[in-house]
Design a protein around this motif. Structure first.
Motif, short mmCIF file in Angstrom:
data_model
loop_
_atom_site.label_atom_id
_atom_site.label_comp_id
_atom_site.label_asym_id
_atom_site.label_seq_id
_atom_site.Cartn_x
_atom_site.Cartn_y
_atom_site.Cartn_z
N HIS A 18 0.82 -1.21 0.00
CA HIS A 18 0.00 0.00 0.00
C HIS A 18 0.85 1.26 0.00
N ALA A 19 1.58 1.47 1.08
CA ALA A 19 2.26 2.75 1.30
C ALA A 19 3.14 3.20 0.14
N PRO A 20 3.97 2.32 -0.47
CA PRO A 20 4.84 2.82 -1.54
C PRO A 20 4.08 3.46 -2.70
N PHE A 21 2.84 3.05 -2.90
CA PHE A 21 2.10 3.52 -4.06
C PHE A 21 1.28 4.77 -3.78
N SER A 22 0.91 4.98 -2.54
CA SER A 22 0.31 6.28 -2.20
C SER A 22 1.41 7.32 -2.02
N LEU A 23 2.56 6.92 -1.48
CA LEU A 23 3.69 7.84 -1.32
C LEU A 23 4.22 8.32 -2.68
N ALA A 24 3.98 7.54 -3.72
CA ALA A 24 4.41 7.94 -5.06
C ALA A 24 3.55 9.06 -5.63
N LEU A 25 2.48 9.41 -4.92
CA LEU A 25 1.57 10.48 -5.37
C LEU A 25 1.47 11.55 -4.27
N PRO A 26 2.56 12.24 -3.97
CA PRO A 26 2.56 13.18 -2.84
C PRO A 26 1.68 14.39 -3.04
N ASP A 27 1.28 14.67 -4.27
CA ASP A 27 0.36 15.79 -4.52
C ASP A 27 -1.08 15.41 -4.26
N GLN A 50 6.26 -6.30 -10.22
CA GLN A 50 6.23 -5.35 -9.12
C GLN A 50 6.45 -6.03 -7.77
N GLU A 51 5.82 -7.19 -7.57
CA GLU A 51 6.00 -7.89 -6.31
C GLU A 51 7.44 -8.35 -6.12
N ARG A 52 8.08 -8.80 -7.21
CA ARG A 52 9.49 -9.19 -7.13
C ARG A 52 10.33 -8.04 -6.60
N ASP A 53 10.12 -6.85 -7.13
CA ASP A 53 10.91 -5.70 -6.70
C ASP A 53 10.58 -5.29 -5.27
N LEU A 54 9.29 -5.33 -4.91
CA LEU A 54 8.89 -4.95 -3.56
C LEU A 54 9.54 -5.86 -2.51
N LYS A 55 9.64 -7.14 -2.82
CA LYS A 55 10.24 -8.08 -1.87
C LYS A 55 11.72 -7.78 -1.63
N PHE A 83 12.75 -4.68 -1.52
CA PHE A 83 12.72 -3.29 -1.05
C PHE A 83 13.22 -2.32 -2.13
N TYR A 84 12.98 -2.71 -3.37
CA TYR A 84 13.28 -1.86 -4.51
C TYR A 84 11.97 -1.18 -4.87
N LEU A 85 11.78 0.04 -4.40
CA LEU A 85 10.47 0.69 -4.37
C LEU A 85 10.25 1.59 -5.58
N PRO A 86 8.98 1.91 -5.87
CA PRO A 86 8.68 2.70 -7.06
C PRO A 86 9.24 4.12 -7.04
N VAL A 87 9.28 4.75 -5.86
CA VAL A 87 9.82 6.10 -5.78
C VAL A 87 11.33 6.06 -5.96
N HIS A 128 13.00 4.84 -8.61
CA HIS A 128 13.49 3.78 -9.49
C HIS A 128 12.63 3.73 -10.75
N ASP A 129 13.14 4.28 -11.83
CA ASP A 129 12.38 4.34 -13.07
C ASP A 129 12.12 2.97 -13.68
N ASP A 130 12.94 1.99 -13.33
CA ASP A 130 12.76 0.65 -13.88
C ASP A 130 12.00 -0.27 -12.93
N PHE A 131 11.34 0.29 -11.93
CA PHE A 131 10.56 -0.52 -11.00
C PHE A 131 9.51 -1.33 -11.78
N GLY A 132 9.46 -2.64 -11.50
CA GLY A 132 8.45 -3.50 -12.10
C GLY A 132 8.60 -3.75 -13.58
N LEU A 133 9.74 -3.40 -14.14
CA LEU A 133 9.92 -3.48 -15.59
C LEU A 133 10.31 -4.90 -16.01
#
Length: 347
Positions: free
Chosen positions: A21-30, A260-265, A267-271, A273-278
């Motif tokens: 949850h948190a990594p994906f809401s934190l990616a939208l700080p506005d 995406q789950e592979r990266d999350l495990k 701790f390679y987070l979306p904020v 990292h432009d290649d997150f989940g790629l």
């Protein structure tokens, strides 16, 4: 309440909150701020989120007028009571899959939300899995011709699952059906709609009284002429393809799941990292089809880029601007009917 930052309060401070949850809401700080996280006990293994309050007082969090949305990421058996408590407090609610245990509980919560003038929905982030979106895109391209079958798998192999199969105890809310089939079934309902009929099978691979570790659901869409199958096993040493789409003129197969789950495990987070989940090119799906002249074509299909933040983008539109909610009550109720059917005879 247009164009303002919405405050989120989480119930639960475990893996679900901090990884999914948190990594994906934190990616939208506005759009979002995580104001408060409640857990029964202070501390825990997860690093504190900067600027977030941590509390062991759930009433104080639910009574905070600044909190717009309460997200529930706790064990499945607690979902119904906690969702109801948050709705009574007048909060918009997002609850982790599989939402609640029964259709009756879900209908009660939707009615309560309507009475309170708020929304409640299940966190179906897997609607934004890249493999799923790629399979949809291929079908929509028309190159497969009329599609007659879709198959999706969610297989796992872990040594701990083998022990669970033979020593664990059956708990309907914590088996593979309520733990993972809800992802697959929701994707199919999102894609094709509520099925006209279905056959739902769940199996206790270790025998009666053991956890359910296998499911095979066939969903039939009579008007579309499509059978959609969702199947998975916790004891699959070789995982089956994530998606297969069969049409009169071709087939698409995507072997590997969304990354995406592979990266999350890790701790390679979306904020940041432009290649997150790629997906790497070797992970792309394969499309083979025949054109109007009967010539065969085969190509690798680049995986659609996606992010679970898209769930939060839709959530913002609902809470801040009054748009229809992403995961509709009738979709979750249809899913729960299938899950209840699958587990009715298990014990």
């Amino acid at each position: 309440m247009p164009d303002r930052i919405l405050n989120i309060g989480f119930i639960g401070n475990g893996k679900g909150t901090n990884r999914y949850h948190a990594p994906f809401s934190l990616a939208l700080p506005d759009k979002f701020r995580i104001k408060t996280i409640y857990a029964r006990h202070a501390g825990g293994p997860w690093a504190p989120i900067p600027g977030t309050e941590y509390t062991t007082d759930i009433d104080a969090m639910l009574g905070d007028p600044d909190i717009d949305i309460v997200e529930i990421s706790t064990p499945h058996a607690t979902h119904y009571a906690l969702t109801k408590q948050a709705l009574v407090a007048g909060k918009h609610v997002v609850c982790d899959k599989a939402f609640v245990g029964t259709v009756a509980e879900a209908e009660e919560l939707y009615a309560l939300a309507a009475e309170k003038g708020v929304t409640v929905q299940c966190y179906q982030n897997r609607r934004f899995d890249s493999d799923y979106l790629t399979a949809r895109k291929v079908m929509e391209s028309g190159r497969l011709g009329r599609v007659y079958e879709i198959v999706t798998h969610y297989d796992y192999w872990r040594e701990s699952f083998f022990q669970m199969a033979n020593e664990g105890e059956y708990d309907r809310m914590n088996g593979i059906v309520y733990g993972h089939s809800c992802h697959c079934v929701d994707q199919l309902i999102d894609w094709l709609g509520v099925p006209d009929r279905w056959h739902a099978e769940a199996r206790q691979l270790g025998g009666a009284g053991r956890p359910d570790m296998y499911f095979d659901f066939d969903l039939y869409y009579d008007e579309l002429g499509i059978k959609a199958t969702a199947a998975a096993s916790y004891l699959a040493a070789i995982q089956r393809p994530s998606f297969e789409v069969y049409g009169e003129r071709g087939t698409f197969v995507k072997v590997e799941k969304d990354q995406q789950e592979r990266d999350l495990k890790k701790f390679y987070l979306p904020v940041g990292h432009d290649d997150f989940g790629l997906d790497a090119p070797e992970q792309w799906g394969t499309l083979r089809y025949y054109d109007d002249e009967g010539a065969m074509h085969e190509e690798r299909v680049e995986t659609v880029r996606s992010t679970y933040s898209r769930f939060y983008e839709a959530l913002y539109e609902t809470v801040a601007k009054g748009a229809p909610q992403l995961v509709k009550p009738e979709e979750t109720i249809a899913q729960l009917r299938i899950l209840e059917d699958a587990t009715r005879d298990l014990a």
